[in-house]
Structures are given as structure tokens and as C-alpha cells.
Design a protein around this motif. Structure first.
Motif, PDB file in Angstrom:
ATOM      1  N   GLN A 115     -57.700 -10.316 -43.627  1.00  0.00           N
ATOM      2  CA  GLN A 115     -56.826  -9.906 -42.534  1.00  0.00           C
ATOM      3  C   GLN A 115     -55.736  -8.962 -43.030  1.00  0.00           C
ATOM      4  O   GLN A 115     -55.397  -7.968 -42.374  1.00  0.00           O
ATOM      5  CB  GLN A 115     -56.207 -11.146 -41.887  1.00  0.00           C
ATOM      6  CG  GLN A 115     -55.394 -10.844 -40.636  1.00  0.00           C
ATOM      7  CD  GLN A 115     -54.885 -12.110 -39.988  1.00  0.00           C
ATOM      8  OE1 GLN A 115     -55.114 -13.212 -40.502  1.00  0.00           O
ATOM      9  NE2 GLN A 115     -54.193 -11.964 -38.869  1.00  0.00           N
ATOM     10  N   ALA A 162     -61.522 -20.813 -48.571  1.00  0.00           N
ATOM     11  CA  ALA A 162     -61.941 -20.086 -47.376  1.00  0.00           C
ATOM     12  C   ALA A 162     -60.747 -19.528 -46.612  1.00  0.00           C
ATOM     13  O   ALA A 162     -60.771 -18.391 -46.119  1.00  0.00           O
ATOM     14  CB  ALA A 162     -62.768 -21.003 -46.469  1.00  0.00           C
ATOM     15  N   LEU A 163     -59.664 -20.316 -46.536  1.00  0.00           N
ATOM     16  CA  LEU A 163     -58.457 -19.830 -45.855  1.00  0.00           C
ATOM     17  C   LEU A 163     -57.846 -18.657 -46.596  1.00  0.00           C
ATOM     18  O   LEU A 163     -57.422 -17.660 -45.979  1.00  0.00           O
ATOM     19  CB  LEU A 163     -57.448 -20.969 -45.731  1.00  0.00           C
ATOM     20  CG  LEU A 163     -57.833 -22.114 -44.770  1.00  0.00           C
ATOM     21  CD1 LEU A 163     -56.788 -23.230 -44.841  1.00  0.00           C
ATOM     22  CD2 LEU A 163     -57.976 -21.611 -43.344  1.00  0.00           C
ATOM     23  N   GLU A 164     -57.776 -18.737 -47.916  1.00  0.00           N
ATOM     24  CA  GLU A 164     -57.222 -17.631 -48.692  1.00  0.00           C
ATOM     25  C   GLU A 164     -58.057 -16.365 -48.536  1.00  0.00           C
ATOM     26  O   GLU A 164     -57.520 -15.248 -48.430  1.00  0.00           O
ATOM     27  CB  GLU A 164     -57.126 -18.033 -50.163  1.00  0.00           C
ATOM     28  CG  GLU A 164     -56.106 -19.117 -50.452  1.00  0.00           C
ATOM     29  CD  GLU A 164     -56.118 -19.535 -51.902  1.00  0.00           C
ATOM     30  OE1 GLU A 164     -56.978 -18.996 -52.656  1.00  0.00           O
ATOM     31  OE2 GLU A 164     -55.296 -20.387 -52.298  1.00  0.00           O
ATOM     32  N   LYS A 165     -59.372 -16.503 -48.506  1.00  0.00           N
ATOM     33  CA  LYS A 165     -60.240 -15.340 -48.345  1.00  0.00           C
ATOM     34  C   LYS A 165     -60.055 -14.691 -46.981  1.00  0.00           C
ATOM     35  O   LYS A 165     -59.989 -13.460 -46.847  1.00  0.00           O
ATOM     36  CB  LYS A 165     -61.703 -15.762 -48.535  1.00  0.00           C
ATOM     37  CG  LYS A 165     -62.680 -14.617 -48.515  1.00  0.00           C
ATOM     38  CD  LYS A 165     -64.091 -15.106 -48.779  1.00  0.00           C
ATOM     39  CE  LYS A 165     -65.082 -13.950 -48.773  1.00  0.00           C
ATOM     40  NZ  LYS A 165     -66.467 -14.418 -49.014  1.00  0.00           N
ATOM     41  N   ALA A 166     -59.935 -15.542 -45.927  1.00  0.00           N
ATOM     42  CA  ALA A 166     -59.719 -14.992 -44.588  1.00  0.00           C
ATOM     43  C   ALA A 166     -58.378 -14.288 -44.493  1.00  0.00           C
ATOM     44  O   ALA A 166     -58.252 -13.210 -43.877  1.00  0.00           O
ATOM     45  CB  ALA A 166     -59.813 -16.111 -43.553  1.00  0.00           C
ATOM     46  N   ALA A 167     -57.336 -14.868 -45.129  1.00  0.00           N
ATOM     47  CA  ALA A 167     -56.020 -14.227 -45.100  1.00  0.00           C
ATOM     48  C   ALA A 167     -56.039 -12.896 -45.843  1.00  0.00           C
ATOM     49  O   ALA A 167     -55.413 -11.910 -45.404  1.00  0.00           O
ATOM     50  CB  ALA A 167     -54.974 -15.164 -45.711  1.00  0.00           C
ATOM     51  N   LYS A 220     -62.087 -25.560 -48.637  1.00  0.00           N
ATOM     52  CA  LYS A 220     -61.394 -25.136 -47.424  1.00  0.00           C
ATOM     53  C   LYS A 220     -60.217 -24.225 -47.758  1.00  0.00           C
ATOM     54  O   LYS A 220     -59.972 -23.229 -47.075  1.00  0.00           O
ATOM     55  CB  LYS A 220     -60.925 -26.361 -46.649  1.00  0.00           C
ATOM     56  CG  LYS A 220     -62.056 -27.187 -46.051  1.00  0.00           C
ATOM     57  CD  LYS A 220     -61.517 -28.363 -45.264  1.00  0.00           C
ATOM     58  CE  LYS A 220     -62.662 -29.179 -44.650  1.00  0.00           C
ATOM     59  NZ  LYS A 220     -62.160 -30.349 -43.892  1.00  0.00           N
ATOM     60  N   GLN A 221     -59.474 -24.571 -48.836  1.00  0.00           N
ATOM     61  CA  GLN A 221     -58.349 -23.747 -49.240  1.00  0.00           C
ATOM     62  C   GLN A 221     -58.817 -22.345 -49.657  1.00  0.00           C
ATOM     63  O   GLN A 221     -58.183 -21.327 -49.325  1.00  0.00           O
ATOM     64  CB  GLN A 221     -57.602 -24.426 -50.394  1.00  0.00           C
ATOM     65  CG  GLN A 221     -56.370 -23.690 -50.873  1.00  0.00           C
ATOM     66  CD  GLN A 221     -55.273 -23.663 -49.824  1.00  0.00           C
ATOM     67  OE1 GLN A 221     -55.270 -24.510 -48.905  1.00  0.00           O
ATOM     68  NE2 GLN A 221     -54.366 -22.718 -49.924  1.00  0.00           N
TER      69      GLN A 221
END
Length: 595
Positions: free
Chosen positions: A142, A134-139, A131-132
């Protein structure tokens, strides 16, 4: 002026320094490429020499083991890799049991586990890391989108590069000598690929993981190996385990090769039978193609003939319209000079006098005959200047021994030369030639009348009507099809029609090819089953086998139920199963090597 001269000198020096820098980089690059190539060739030669030495050594000492320069290192690496594999499998096995009996993992000495929807088991720590990530990749994505929207010039302009101070006279960057001095005495840094980095990271020593526990009362599922019992195996036991695994895989490969060799002749015969049946079926398509070509040629000839007739009809209508326009203006055959001088002239009939006034021409193009057709020869047609002369001919006297000869005189009439007085054979070629000559004479007469009308319009400076500007002879556009509405087919319509015909032909041939492949596959399977003894060989049913191929359905499942009832009842093949397919035990599958 002084500032301009100084700037020009600076610009020339910068260009000169850039050129020298490019040459230096090019020389260094060529040196690196040549060095890399020489190193690669040297390593290849060393490897080939080691292989040759090992082969010579094995032949001399009769030792079947191959030489390996890193045998001991590879042996230790294999042992360590096997130990890590055993421990990893033991931890996974304990985690699967913990997901059933204790999700917290305390009883099994593993971390908390989570059972996913697909049935796999992972730890909560692994799930948190995913999950961490995936969040870093999305950030990151963006932030990348935001940076692309902001116009920030990061590339220096050409003016700034041109105004930059040049290198010193020795063409060396200011910081390069310091780097060279710092690198002295140090080994050059070796660049490793990502694959090599992963291999080295996997071979690095690491602390052993905590040993899991399987409490009493918890049994391992049936069919799984007890990995926890192999946790503390010694190096010798792990080496023996690796040797057994290698021997097992070698035995499997040998068994597979023997299995493939065992049915090689049968599979080859079945393959030849399949190809033979397919070739025989393809030969039957030749008559179909010939018939299609014949029909296409006949249709083309009919279209050309119809196009020619239509062109002639259009030309007759245009000529009639032009004569009507001339008659309105007062120009006719009767008042146009030079009409009487136009006479029909047949081409290719040199020396033959044809009286066109004595020929009757009807509406049919090839209907031309004499008006008074009489078969009696008119001797009055001989020319008035015909001459007669005596021709002496010597003749032997019979009975005289002195060889005297008698001279007799015959009369020779000179009535002309060639075929002037031969009766013309009015066959279809001559009739068509005479009709063409008469038509050409009529067209020349019409063109004289039409020219008078065009001259009249020219004198009045009036534009001539379209009827007088039409061609005098038929214009036949060959190759263009005439549609139902009377218009010519455009190139785009022709391309669409050709594409549709080709698509229809391809669909038909695809169906025929699929039927032929199914029939050939059925024949090959039957041949293989006969050679392997799964069904009896009966030569009396050779003709029946060809008929069976016609009823073979589409696909790998060949059903004999599609045969007619009277044939299937009278066949008498007790050994043939009702279904030929992959699920049938009496027919070889694709694993036997026959396809």
C-alpha cells in the motif's frame, strides 16, 4: 565575458575529470575481472590435482576410500545435522499428538498447537508470525502504491550535475583518502551469496530445544518411528546411523540398476516391435497423400481450364460491345480503309503457302478443314516456269573386258523445292495454329475499326467510353479461383481457405497418428509379454496380431473386448488377459522402463 570564460573553463575541467574517472573505473573493473578469472582457474587446477593425487594414492595403497580435504569437518557437520533432524522430527511428532490429546501442549511440553483444515499441525506462535508477516507485506504494498501516485522528483537534474563543483586536480574524491586509511590493516570484506548465507546460518551453533514428553497412555501411530527415543544418541551412534542409511540407499540404487538391466533385451525388442509397426502403418499413408495430391492437381487443372473459358467468353462479349459502339458511330468493316490488307499469317510455317479462303472455320476452336476436300492430285498446280533437263547416268557394259560404260539419259523436272506441294496434314496442332491465325486477323481488323472510333472521340475532345478501352485479347488470371457469384477470389479469402484446408488436414493426420501410436503400443506390449513368458508365443497368430492392432482403443488401456465376437471366440489364446493396462499384473508398466 570573464564570467562566461570562467564557466567554460569549469565545464571543460569537469568533462575532463569525468573522462578520467570513467577510465579509472574501467581499469579497476578489468583488473577485478582478470583477478577473479585467475582465481577461478587456480582453484580448478588445484581441485583436479587433488583428484589425481587421490586416485594415484588409492591405486598405490589399494584403499577404496576417496580423499577429502575436509573429511573431519564434514563428519561433524553430518552428525550435528542428523541430531537436529531427529530432534525436529520428535517435536513435530509430539505436536501432532498434542493436537489430538491436549491442544494446549502443556502435557507434551510443547507450545499451544492449532489443527488446520488440511490436517497439518502448527503452533500458535507460528500462526501469529504468519499473520504479522502478511500484514507487513500488505502495508508495504500500500505504501508503494501511494509513493508511485505522488510525483516526487528524486533524480537530480542535468543542470544540477553540470553546476556541481569538479574534482580536485588529482581526480580523487574528498572522502576517498579517509576510507583508504580506515581500511588499512583490515581484511577485505567477503561478499557471500544468499545460498551460502543460509548454509552458514544452518551450521551455526544453537541451544538445544526443550525436550518434549509423551505421557503414559499415549501411543505413537503405527508406522512412525519413535523419534523421542533417539533424542540423546551419542556421536558414535549417530555416525553408525548415517553409515547404515548410506548403505541402504546404495543398495537401493544397485537393486534398481539390476532391475533395469534384467529386462533390457526384452524392452529393446518390444521397442523395436513398436517402431516397426508404427513405420509400417505410416507407409500406408503414402497412398493417401498421393491420392490427395492427384485430386488437388486435377482440381487445379479444371479450375485453370474453366478460368480460361470464362476469360475467352468475357473477351468475346467485350469485343462485340466495342463493335456495336463503333457501328453506332458509323464505323464498320466496309468503310474502314486497310481492312483488305489484313491477312491471316500462321506462325512457324515459313515456306508453306496456306490458302485461308479455302479453309472452313466453325465455332469449335480446333475445327478447321478444307471446303472442297478432294484426294485427287491436281497436276495443273505445277508452276509455269518449271524446267526439264537431261541427267546423264553412266552404266557398265556387261561382257566387255575393256571396262567401257554406256551412258543413259533421264529427264529431271524442276517443280520447286521444299514442301510447297505436299498435302498439309490437318492434325490438331495445325488446326489450332490456323484458327489462331484467323482469330488474330479478325482482332487486327476490329482494332482498326476501334482506332477510328477513338480518333473520332479524340478530335471531339470527348472521353472515350469504357467499351472501346477494353483489351483486345483474353486476360486469364491464373491461380485465382472464381467464386459462385462470378467474382475472383481475393488474397484474403485464399489465405482463409488455405488455412481451413490445412487445419482439416492436420486434424485428420492427428487422428491417424494417434491410431498408429495406439496400435504400435499394443504391439510392443504384446511382444514384451510374449518374451517375458506372461503369454504364450504362437506364430500361427502373426496375422491375427496385426488385425488386433486395428481394434486397439485410444489410451494406455488396450481392451480386447472391442474385437468382433467370432474372432475373439476362435482365437484360443488362453494366456491373454482381457485388459492390457497399467493395472494388469501380466503386462509390464512404465516402471519397468518400457514406454
Amino acid at each position: 565575458m570573464a564570467d562566461m570564460a570562467e564557466s567554460n573553463v569549469r565545464l571543460e575541467s569537469s568533462h575532463f575529470s569525468k573522462g578520467n574517472e570513467w577510465e579509472r573505473k574501467q581499469r579497476n573493473r578489468e583488473y577485478r575481472v582478470a583477478s577473479r578469472r585467475e582465481k577461478r582457474n587456480r582453484k580448478g587446477d588445484e581441485k583436479r590435482q587433488r583428484k589425481l593425487n587421490a586416485t594415484i594414492l588409492r591405486r598405490m595403497t589399494r584403499n577404496p576410500e576417496k580423499y577429502n580435504k575436509n573429511a573431519e569437518r564434514n563428519r561433524l557437520r553430518d552428525i550435528e545435522s542428523e541430531r537436529r533432524k531427529i530432534r525436529h522430527e520428535a517435536i513435530l511428532q509430539a505436536q501432532r499428538l498434542a493436537a489430538i490429546h491436549d491442544p494446549s501442549g502443556v502435557t507434551f511440553n510443547v507450545g499451544p498447537v492449532v489443527l488446520q483444515e488440511d490436517g497439518s499441525v502448527i503452533t500458535e506462535e507460528t500462526l501469529r508470525r504468519r499473520k504479522q508477516r502478511a500484514l507487513e507485506k500488505a502495508a508495504a504494498e500500500q505504501a508503494k502504491e501511494q509513493n508511485t501516485n505522488i510525483d516526487s522528483p528524486t533524480i537530480p537534474s542535468q543542470v544540477a550535475l553540470r553546476e556541481a563543483p569538479p574534482y580536485p586536480e588529482n581526480n580523487v574524491k574528498p572522502d576517498r583518502p579517509d576510507r583508504i586509511d580506515g581500511m588499512n590493516g583490515q581484511q577485505p570484506q567477503i561478499r557471500l551469496s544468499k545460498t551460502q548465507q543460509k548454509k552458514r546460518a544452518a551450521l551455526e551453533p544453537r541451544p538445544p530445544p526443550p525436550k518434549p514428553i509423551i505421557p503414559d497412555g499415549v501411543s505413537i501411530p503405527e508406522g512412525e518411528e519413535a523419534w523421542l527415543a533417539l533424542w540423546d544418541m551419542a556421536d558414535e551412534q549417530l555416525e553408525r546411523r548415517l553409515i547404515r542409511e548410506k548403505r541402504r540407499k546404495a543398495a537401493e540404487r544397485k537393486a534398481l540398476r539390476l532391475k533395469q538391466k534384467s529386462g533390457k533385451a526384452e524392452r529393446r525388442a518390444a521397442r523395436d516391435e513398436k517402431r516397426k509397426v508404427y513405420r509400417d502403418i505410416k507407409l500406408t499413408w503414402k497412398s493417401i497423400k498421393e491420392e490427395q495430391v492427384r485430386e488437388r492437381t486435377l482440381l487445379k487443372s479444371k479450375e485453370d481450364e474453366e478460368s480460361k473459358k470464362i476469360a475467352v467468353d468475357i473477351n468475346i462479349m467485350e469485343r462485340k460491345a466495342a463493335l456495336d459502339r463503333c457501328e453506332v458511330l458509323g464505323f464498320t468493316f466496309a468503310n474502314t480503309p486497310g481492312i483488305e490488307d489484313v491477312k491471316p499469317r500462321a506462325l512457324g510455317m515459313k515456306g508453306v503457302e496456306v490458302d485461308f479462303d479455302a479453309i472452313n472455320i466453325s465455332e469449335s476452336r480446333s475445327d478447321a478443314k478444307l471446303k472442297n476436300c478432294s484426294k485427287r492430285v491436281n497436276l495443273g498446280n505445277a508452276p509455269t516456269d518449271a524446267k526439264a533437263e537431261y541427267v546423264p547416268i553412266e552404266q557398265d557394259k556387261r561382257g566387255d573386258g575393256d571396262g567401257a560404260r554406256d551412258v543413259e539419259e533421264y529427264i529431271k523436272f524442276d517443280v520447286g523445292e521444299g514442301q510447297d506441294f505436299e498435302t498439309l496434314n490437318y492434325n490438331h496442332k495445325l488446326r489450332r495454329k490456323l484458327r489462331r491465325a484467323i482469330d488474330n486477323a479478325e482482332i487486327r481488323k476490329e482494332m482498326l475499326v476501334r482506332q477510328r472510333a477513338l480518333d473520332y472521340y479524340g478530335e471531339k475532345q470527348i472521353e472515350a467510353p469504357q467499351e472501346l478501352q477494353t483489351p483486345c485479347k483474353p486476360t486469364n488470371v491464373r491461380g485465382q479461383r472464381i467464386l459462385e457469384d462470378g467474382t475472383y477470389e481475393t488474397p484474403k479469402q485464399e489465405r482463409i481457405r488455405t488455412r481451413m484446408e490445412l487445419t482439416e488436414f492436420n486434424l485428420q493426420m492427428r487422428v491417424l497418428r494417434k491410431q498408429a501410436k495406439d496400435a504400435a503400443l499394443y504391439a510392443g506390449l504384446r511382444k514384451h509379454a510374449q518374451l517375458t513368458g506372461k503369454i504364450p508365443i504362437d506364430t500361427s497368430h502373426s496375422q491375427l496380431e496385426m488385425s488386433l492392432c486395428q481394434y486397439a482403443p485410444v489410451g494406455n488401456s488396450m481392451e480386447l473386448d472391442s474385437l468382433p465376437t467370432n474372432q475373439s471366440a476362435n482365437v484360443g489364446l488362453d494366456g491373454i488377459p482381457q485388459r492390457f493396462g497399467r493395472d494388469s499384473p501380466s503386462v509390464p508398466s512404465s516402471s519397468d522402463g518400457f514406454t
